[in-house]
Design a protein around this motif. Structure first.
Motif, PDB file in Angstrom:
ATOM      1  N   UNK A   1      30.306  46.750  35.784  1.00  0.00           N
ATOM      2  CA  UNK A   1      31.632  46.240  35.046  1.00  0.00           C
ATOM      3  C   UNK A   1      32.220  45.347  36.248  1.00  0.00           C
ATOM      4  N   UNK A   2      32.332  45.797  37.510  1.00  0.00           N
ATOM      5  CA  UNK A   2      33.142  45.386  38.373  1.00  0.00           C
ATOM      6  C   UNK A   2      32.375  44.489  39.766  1.00  0.00           C
ATOM      7  N   UNK A   3      31.391  44.508  39.259  1.00  0.00           N
ATOM      8  CA  UNK A   3      30.424  43.817  40.344  1.00  0.00           C
ATOM      9  C   UNK A   3      30.809  42.338  40.710  1.00  0.00           C
ATOM     10  N   UNK A   4      31.074  41.892  41.734  1.00  0.00           N
ATOM     11  CA  UNK A   4      31.398  40.548  41.984  1.00  0.00           C
ATOM     12  C   UNK A   4      32.970  40.274  41.768  1.00  0.00           C
ATOM     13  N   UNK A   5      33.771  41.133  41.380  1.00  0.00           N
ATOM     14  CA  UNK A   5      35.262  40.972  41.625  1.00  0.00           C
ATOM     15  C   UNK A   5      35.573  41.113  42.936  1.00  0.00           C
ATOM     16  N   UNK A   6      36.730  40.598  43.354  1.00  0.00           N
ATOM     17  CA  UNK A   6      37.052  40.437  44.709  1.00  0.00           C
ATOM     18  C   UNK A   6      37.644  41.954  45.374  1.00  0.00           C
ATOM     19  N   UNK A   7      37.929  42.999  44.479  1.00  0.00           N
ATOM     20  CA  UNK A   7      38.397  44.106  44.797  1.00  0.00           C
ATOM     21  C   UNK A   7      37.429  45.268  44.649  1.00  0.00           C
ATOM     22  N   UNK A   8      35.985  44.901  44.348  1.00  0.00           N
ATOM     23  CA  UNK A   8      35.004  45.977  43.987  1.00  0.00           C
ATOM     24  C   UNK A   8      34.633  46.880  45.054  1.00  0.00           C
ATOM     25  N   UNK A   9      34.518  47.872  44.764  1.00  0.00           N
ATOM     26  CA  UNK A   9      34.000  49.129  45.782  1.00  0.00           C
ATOM     27  C   UNK A   9      33.029  49.977  44.930  1.00  0.00           C
TER      28      UNK A   9
ATOM     29  N   UNK B   1      43.658  40.893  37.644  1.00  0.00           N
ATOM     30  CA  UNK B   1      43.478  39.680  38.294  1.00  0.00           C
ATOM     31  C   UNK B   1      43.544  38.693  37.140  1.00  0.00           C
ATOM     32  N   UNK B   2      44.103  37.471  37.932  1.00  0.00           N
ATOM     33  CA  UNK B   2      44.666  36.328  37.022  1.00  0.00           C
ATOM     34  C   UNK B   2      43.262  35.608  36.892  1.00  0.00           C
ATOM     35  N   UNK B   3      42.099  36.188  37.155  1.00  0.00           N
ATOM     36  CA  UNK B   3      40.843  35.628  37.113  1.00  0.00           C
ATOM     37  C   UNK B   3      40.361  36.396  35.900  1.00  0.00           C
TER      38      UNK B   3
END
Length: 310
Positions: free
Chosen positions: A182-190, A270-272
């Motif tokens: 779900x979070x892959x590719x987001x700027x804060x992804x861990x 995120x605003x994205x």
């Protein structure tokens, strides 16, 4: 002098943040217990890369970088806090340089989230070669009970899991897999492993999960506080998104938060992430603060520091 943080520094670091908060309320105070929990987060790796700047026998600044090396280029997230009375003396530059030289020969991106109200820090990052990547919005719901009633009608898929008990390995692995997709590719992804997910959900976590035909398709992780709660993460399997599951998870989580910890609930987005923002607004969340995520190539930061004579 710049040196690594050790476990023995916990009390002094908590005192440093408390003193900084008194002079500059934009710097949040942190307890010794909160600091230790922060250090233990998977991406912080026990605080092995954290740094302290010392001056006059005390702490003058703290840098808390974490490394995300599950993708290329590596991304090193960081925050730098300098004692208010010692700012504009080059301490932040010394700490930033220390972070910028940590990862050779790997290519690395430096990334920092700066509250909009920290004008001086934003100016410092811009002068050191950083550019704006996105904005992170802090949102608050003051009446979680009412928000729960606005949720989706997919309640049949949702239940509260016992996050206080040790999570079964297969269960933790399934949650980690959904998080990673779900979070892959987001700027804060861990990226998280199953054991890391289990550790993350220990303590005061409330876990709401969505299941369909025995398969976990989403979850909401909520941290319960004394007077308010915090939505740590909301994740739905990519192939099941836009089907009302996120709304059902949030509705149940908000209802549980209201009954267990109070009606006030906070989160960041995120605003994205337009879909999540629309959902939160529909549930009654309002934006109360904004932070800017800055990003730069490591070599650009080092070149900027060189030009500044730092």
């Amino acid at each position: 002098m710049i040196r690594p943080v050790t476990a023995a520094d916990a009390d002094a670091i908590a005192a440093f943040f408390a003193a900084a908060h008194r002079l500059d309320p934009l710097v949040g105070a942190i307890s010794v217990e909160d600091w230790r929990r922060f250090v233990a987060l998977p991406q912080n790796r026990g605080g092995r890369d954290f740094r302290i700047a010392e001056a006059g026998g005390g702490i003058a600044g703290v840098a808390t970088p974490s490394l995300r090396d599950h993708e290329t280029p590596w991304v090193r997230h960081f925050r730098i806090v300098v004692a208010p009375e010692l700012r504009r003396r080059g301490i932040a530059s010394l700490l930033l340089r220390e972070l910028a030289v940590m990862d050779p020969p790997e290519r690395a991106i430096l990334q920092s989230l700066c509250p909009e109200r920290w004008g001086a820090m934003s100016g410092f990052l811009a002068a050191c070669g950083f550019a704006v990547l996105e904005h992170e919005l802090e949102m608050v719901c003051e009446d979680a009970d009412a928000a729960a009633e606005r949720g989706s009608g997919r309640e049949a898929l949702v239940r509260v899991a016992d996050a206080a008990a040790p999570l079964a390995a297969a269960f933790a692995e399934a949650l980690a897999a959904i998080h990673n997709r779900a979070y892959a590719g987001s700027s804060s992804f861990a990226r998280l492993t199953g054991p890391e997910m289990a550790a993350l959900l220990a303590g005061n976590a409330l876990l709401v999960i969505a299941e369909d035909r025995g398969k976990i398709v989403g979850y909401c992780h909520l941290a319960l506080g004394n007077a308010e709660s915090w939505i740590e993460s909301l994740a739905v399997a990519p192939d099941r998104q836009r089907a009302g599951i996120g709304g059902a998870l949030m509705a149940r989580a908000l209802g549980e938060a209201a009954s267990r910890a109070g009606r006030r609930v906070r989160l960041t987005v995120s605003d994205r992430n337009a879909a999540a923002y629309v959902l939160y607004r529909r549930l009654g969340f309002d934006v109360v603060a904004k932070s800017t995520r800055w990003r730069a190539e490591r070599h650009d930061v080092l070149a900027a520091l060189e030009r500044r004579g730092r």
